[in-house]
Motif scaffolding. Sequence first.
Motif, PDB file in Angstrom:
ATOM      1  N   CYS A 350       0.784  -1.387   0.030  1.00 25.15           N
ATOM      2  CA  CYS A 350      -0.284   0.459   0.244  1.00 25.15           C
ATOM      3  C   CYS A 350       0.975   0.589  -0.222  1.00 25.15           C
ATOM      4  CB  CYS A 350      -0.647  -0.246   0.798  1.00 25.15           C
ATOM      5  SG  CYS A 350      -1.954  -1.524   1.304  1.00 25.15           S
ATOM      6  N   ALA A 351       0.089   2.620  -0.375  1.00 26.47           N
ATOM      7  CA  ALA A 351       1.322   3.274  -0.549  1.00 26.47           C
ATOM      8  C   ALA A 351       0.505   4.519  -0.619  1.00 26.47           C
ATOM      9  CB  ALA A 351       1.986   4.043  -1.549  1.00 26.47           C
ATOM     10  N   ALA A 352       0.460   6.054  -0.312  1.00 23.89           N
ATOM     11  CA  ALA A 352      -0.459   6.550   0.429  1.00 23.89           C
ATOM     12  C   ALA A 352       0.198   8.153  -0.010  1.00 23.89           C
ATOM     13  CB  ALA A 352      -0.583   7.284   1.979  1.00 23.89           C
ATOM     14  N   GLY A 353      -0.926   8.808  -0.385  1.00 26.93           N
ATOM     15  CA  GLY A 353      -0.425  10.526  -0.601  1.00 26.93           C
ATOM     16  C   GLY A 353      -2.225  11.290  -1.132  1.00 26.93           C
ATOM     17  N   ASP A 354      -1.787  12.175  -1.181  1.00 25.60           N
ATOM     18  CA  ASP A 354      -2.804  13.122  -2.261  1.00 25.60           C
ATOM     19  C   ASP A 354      -3.597  12.490  -3.249  1.00 25.60           C
ATOM     20  OD1 ASP A 354      -5.498  14.475  -2.669  1.00 25.60           O
ATOM     21  OD2 ASP A 354      -4.622  16.285  -1.872  1.00 25.60           O
ATOM     22  N   LEU A 355      -4.685  11.952  -3.822  1.00 22.63           N
ATOM     23  CA  LEU A 355      -4.306  11.305  -5.439  1.00 22.63           C
ATOM     24  C   LEU A 355      -4.998  12.211  -6.104  1.00 22.63           C
ATOM     25  CD1 LEU A 355      -4.548   7.624  -5.521  1.00 22.63           C
ATOM     26  CD2 LEU A 355      -2.538   9.325  -5.838  1.00 22.63           C
ATOM     27  N   ASN A 356      -6.051  13.361  -5.728  1.00 17.91           N
ATOM     28  CA  ASN A 356      -7.274  14.229  -6.283  1.00 17.91           C
ATOM     29  C   ASN A 356      -6.771  15.541  -5.564  1.00 17.91           C
ATOM     30  OD1 ASN A 356      -7.975  14.100  -3.719  1.00 17.91           O
ATOM     31  ND2 ASN A 356     -10.155  12.908  -4.200  1.00 17.91           N
ATOM     32  N   GLY A 357      -5.740  15.991  -5.443  1.00 20.06           N
ATOM     33  CA  GLY A 357      -5.698  17.372  -4.924  1.00 20.06           C
ATOM     34  C   GLY A 357      -6.638  18.023  -3.814  1.00 20.06           C
ATOM     35  N   ASP A 358      -7.053  16.877  -2.862  1.00 22.72           N
ATOM     36  CA  ASP A 358      -8.427  18.254  -2.127  1.00 22.72           C
ATOM     37  C   ASP A 358      -7.788  18.314  -1.014  1.00 22.72           C
ATOM     38  OD1 ASP A 358      -8.658  15.102  -1.622  1.00 22.72           O
ATOM     39  OD2 ASP A 358     -10.606  14.438  -1.729  1.00 22.72           O
ATOM     40  N   GLY A 359      -6.310  17.825  -0.582  1.00 26.06           N
ATOM     41  CA  GLY A 359      -5.691  17.868   0.793  1.00 26.06           C
ATOM     42  C   GLY A 359      -5.929  17.091   2.265  1.00 26.06           C
ATOM     43  N   ALA A 360      -6.345  15.845   1.032  1.00 26.12           N
ATOM     44  CA  ALA A 360      -6.269  14.861   2.862  1.00 26.12           C
ATOM     45  C   ALA A 360      -5.857  12.945   1.630  1.00 26.12           C
ATOM     46  CB  ALA A 360      -8.452  14.135   2.607  1.00 26.12           C
ATOM     47  N   ILE A 361      -5.623  13.149   2.942  1.00 19.71           N
ATOM     48  CA  ILE A 361      -4.465  12.112   2.133  1.00 19.71           C
ATOM     49  C   ILE A 361      -5.074  10.711   1.461  1.00 19.71           C
ATOM     50  CG2 ILE A 361      -1.935  10.094   2.378  1.00 19.71           C
ATOM     51  CD1 ILE A 361      -1.674  12.619   4.811  1.00 19.71           C
ATOM     52  N   ASP A 362      -4.987   9.770   0.104  1.00 23.52           N
ATOM     53  CA  ASP A 362      -5.289   8.697   0.307  1.00 23.52           C
ATOM     54  C   ASP A 362      -4.395   7.395   0.101  1.00 23.52           C
ATOM     55  OD1 ASP A 362      -8.243  10.220  -0.907  1.00 23.52           O
ATOM     56  OD2 ASP A 362      -6.543  11.217  -2.672  1.00 23.52           O
ATOM     57  N   ILE A 363      -5.386   5.920  -0.006  1.00 23.43           N
ATOM     58  CA  ILE A 363      -4.712   5.190   0.088  1.00 23.43           C
ATOM     59  C   ILE A 363      -4.701   4.448  -1.189  1.00 23.43           C
ATOM     60  CG2 ILE A 363      -4.795   2.577   0.933  1.00 23.43           C
ATOM     61  CD1 ILE A 363      -6.007   4.578   3.528  1.00 23.43           C
ATOM     62  N   ILE A 366      -2.394  -2.691  -3.300  1.00 24.23           N
ATOM     63  CA  ILE A 366      -2.192  -4.190  -4.756  1.00 24.23           C
ATOM     64  C   ILE A 366      -2.170  -5.006  -4.114  1.00 24.23           C
ATOM     65  CG2 ILE A 366       0.266  -3.593  -5.379  1.00 24.23           C
ATOM     66  CD1 ILE A 366       0.281  -4.122  -7.992  1.00 24.23           C
ATOM     67  N   GLY A 367      -3.294  -5.823  -4.787  1.00 26.85           N
ATOM     68  CA  GLY A 367      -2.537  -7.554  -4.420  1.00 26.85           C
ATOM     69  C   GLY A 367      -3.136  -8.438  -5.623  1.00 26.85           C
ATOM     70  N   ALA A 368      -2.834  -9.680  -5.040  1.00 30.37           N
ATOM     71  CA  ALA A 368      -3.849 -10.830  -6.280  1.00 30.37           C
ATOM     72  C   ALA A 368      -3.770 -10.189  -7.857  1.00 30.37           C
ATOM     73  CB  ALA A 368      -4.357 -10.895  -5.682  1.00 30.37           C
ATOM     74  N   THR A 369      -5.275  -9.754  -7.850  1.00 25.87           N
ATOM     75  CA  THR A 369      -5.141  -9.110  -9.215  1.00 25.87           C
ATOM     76  C   THR A 369      -5.393  -8.149  -9.464  1.00 25.87           C
ATOM     77  OG1 THR A 369      -7.782 -10.220  -8.772  1.00 25.87           O
ATOM     78  CG2 THR A 369      -6.568 -11.423 -10.015  1.00 25.87           C
ATOM     79  N   SER A 370      -6.331  -7.046  -7.848  1.00 27.28           N
ATOM     80  CA  SER A 370      -6.267  -5.822  -8.237  1.00 27.28           C
ATOM     81  C   SER A 370      -5.704  -4.557  -7.825  1.00 27.28           C
ATOM     82  CB  SER A 370      -7.410  -5.670  -7.673  1.00 27.28           C
ATOM     83  OG  SER A 370      -8.577  -6.793  -7.459  1.00 27.28           O
ATOM     84  N   LEU A 371      -6.478  -3.740  -8.002  1.00 28.27           N
ATOM     85  CA  LEU A 371      -5.239  -2.321  -7.235  1.00 28.27           C
ATOM     86  C   LEU A 371      -6.350  -1.801  -7.435  1.00 28.27           C
ATOM     87  CD1 LEU A 371      -3.196  -0.491  -6.950  1.00 28.27           C
ATOM     88  CD2 LEU A 371      -2.761   0.305 -10.011  1.00 28.27           C
ATOM     89  N   LYS A 372      -6.442  -1.094  -5.781  1.00 26.30           N
ATOM     90  CA  LYS A 372      -7.600  -0.345  -5.827  1.00 26.30           C
ATOM     91  C   LYS A 372      -6.751   1.545  -5.450  1.00 26.30           C
ATOM     92  CE  LYS A 372     -10.790  -3.789  -4.766  1.00 26.30           C
ATOM     93  NZ  LYS A 372     -11.417  -4.341  -3.416  1.00 26.30           N
ATOM     94  N   TRP A 373      -7.659   1.925  -5.427  1.00 21.42           N
ATOM     95  CA  TRP A 373      -6.964   3.591  -4.730  1.00 21.42           C
ATOM     96  C   TRP A 373      -9.041   3.420  -3.527  1.00 21.42           C
ATOM     97  CZ3 TRP A 373      -9.680   8.503  -7.529  1.00 21.42           C
ATOM     98  CH2 TRP A 373      -9.939   9.569  -6.537  1.00 21.42           C
ATOM     99  N   TYR A 374      -8.004   3.967  -2.595  1.00 19.67           N
ATOM    100  CA  TYR A 374      -8.980   4.675  -1.710  1.00 19.67           C
ATOM    101  C   TYR A 374      -9.264   5.385  -0.970  1.00 19.67           C
ATOM    102  CZ  TYR A 374      -8.572  -0.470  -1.613  1.00 19.67           C
ATOM    103  OH  TYR A 374      -8.594  -2.263  -1.355  1.00 19.67           O
ATOM    104  N   GLU A 375     -10.196   6.339  -1.701  1.00 21.51           N
ATOM    105  CA  GLU A 375     -10.589   7.835  -1.469  1.00 21.51           C
ATOM    106  C   GLU A 375     -11.062   8.661   0.127  1.00 21.51           C
ATOM    107  OE1 GLU A 375     -12.902  11.937  -3.882  1.00 21.51           O
ATOM    108  OE2 GLU A 375     -13.563   9.595  -4.007  1.00 21.51           O
ATOM    109  N   ASN A 376      -9.783   9.211   0.119  1.00 20.37           N
ATOM    110  CA  ASN A 376     -10.293   9.437   1.797  1.00 20.37           C
ATOM    111  C   ASN A 376     -11.135  11.095   1.341  1.00 20.37           C
ATOM    112  OD1 ASN A 376     -10.247  10.801   3.999  1.00 20.37           O
ATOM    113  ND2 ASN A 376      -7.960  11.187   4.384  1.00 20.37           N
ATOM    114  N   LEU A 377     -12.447  10.832   2.011  1.00 17.20           N
ATOM    115  CA  LEU A 377     -13.617  11.391   1.801  1.00 17.20           C
ATOM    116  C   LEU A 377     -13.283  12.432   3.592  1.00 17.20           C
ATOM    117  CD1 LEU A 377     -15.870   9.273   1.285  1.00 17.20           C
ATOM    118  CD2 LEU A 377     -15.136  10.477  -0.090  1.00 17.20           C
TER     119      LEU A 377
END
Length: 388
Positions: A350-363, A366-377
Motif C-alpha cells: 500500500c502507499a499513501a498520498g493525495d491522489l486528487n488534490g483535495d488536501g486529504a491523504i488517500d490510500i 495492490i494484491g493478487a488481481t487488483s489495484l485499488k484507490w481508497y479515496e479519503n472523504l
Amino acid sequence: MRAVVFALSALCAVTAAAQPLPFAEHVIASDLHAGYHVQIADINHDGKPDILSLAQNGPDLVWYEGPNWERHVLVSGLPHMINCSAGDPGPDGIPDIVVAWEFSNDASKSIGKVGVLQHDGDPRNPWKLKQIDEITTAHRIRWADIDGSGKKVAINATLTGPKAAPPDYSGDHSPLVFYRPGEWKREVISTANEGVQHGILVTRWNRGDKRDSILTSSFSGIDLYQFGTSGWTRTEITKGDTSACPKCGSSDVAVGYLNGAKFLAAIEPWHGNQVVIYTPKGKAWDRNVIDTSLLDGHTAITADFDGDGRDEIVVGFRQGAKSVFLYRSNPQGVWEKQVLDKGGMPGAACAAGDLNGDGAIDIVCIGATSLKWYENLSRAAKPSSSAR
C-alpha cells in the motif's frame, strides 16, 4: 469489544473503531497477475500524482496516469518481477525507475537481475532498460538521500543470502547494497542482517535530519542504518518476535508520530500475524502487540488521514480474510481498528498520498488481481508532515 490496557504489560488490545474514517473504494485494475508492489509518483512531470504498479507474473511493468488512470506500459517481458521504485526527477522532470526481476524465494533459483528504466522521449511510450546488476534474491528497491546532498541513490535489499534455503532460511546473511545514478555500480551497506530480510523503510529518523536513514526488518529484528563520515553504522532497534526462526524477527516497519511523539508500527514475525507498536523508553523500545488476527501480513504504512496530528496505520495481509485494516489511536491512547477492505484486497503493498488534490491523504493498495484507490472523504483533513 472494549480495549484492555495493562500499564505494565507488553500486550495491548485493539477495539473496533467507534467512528470509522470515510473512504470510497475505486478499482483501477482488476486483471493483474500476482499484484505485488505499488508507488505514488509523478511519472510524466505534469504535476499530478501517478501510480507505478508491479505484478510478479507480468507480463508488463506499468504506470497509471492520474487523474483518469490511463494505463501505460514501461517495459514488457521481465519474468518474475518483484520490486521497482521511481527516483527523484531528472533534468527533464522525469524520474529514473529501478526494477528487480528473475526473483525466487529460494536463492538457488533466484538470479536477481536489477535494471534501470529511462524514458525515450515520451514517458507514455515504452522505456529503455539497462541491466545494472545481478545479485541473488534482489527484493526491495527504494531511493534515499544518504548524505544530505539532495542526490538520491537506489537501495537494494536482498531477501536472503545466496546460501539460505527454505524452509528455515538459516545459516546466511542478507546483503543490503546501493547504486549511485550514472555509475550504477554496486556498493555494500552491510551483510549483518540474518535470514530473511523482508522489509525496508527510508526515513528521516530524527526531526531536522538532512539525510535519510534506512530501517530494515529481518530475522535479526528492526535495525537502523545511517551513513556518516566514517561510513555506515548499524544500530539495533529491537529483536522483534523472539520465537524460533523462521517465525522470528520482523517483517515490515513504518514510522509514525502521535502529536510529535515517534512510534514504530511493525508486522511480526516474518509474514506474521501481529501488528506491533514500538514506543521509545530511554534507549530501548517498548513492544505492544495490538492485533494478532493477520494471516500472512505483508505491508504496513503510516499517515495522518484525518489531519489531527496523530498518524494512523494501514496494514495488508494476503491470506485468510485477505484484508486491509486501518488502526487509529484515540485521545486515550487506545488503538481502534477499522476494516478498510475485507476479502477484496489481499494487501501485498500500500502507499499513501493525495491522489486528487483535495488536501486529504488517500490510500492505494495492490494484491493478487487488483489495484485499488481508497479515496479519503475527510475533505477537511490536512496532510501532516509525517505522511509518507
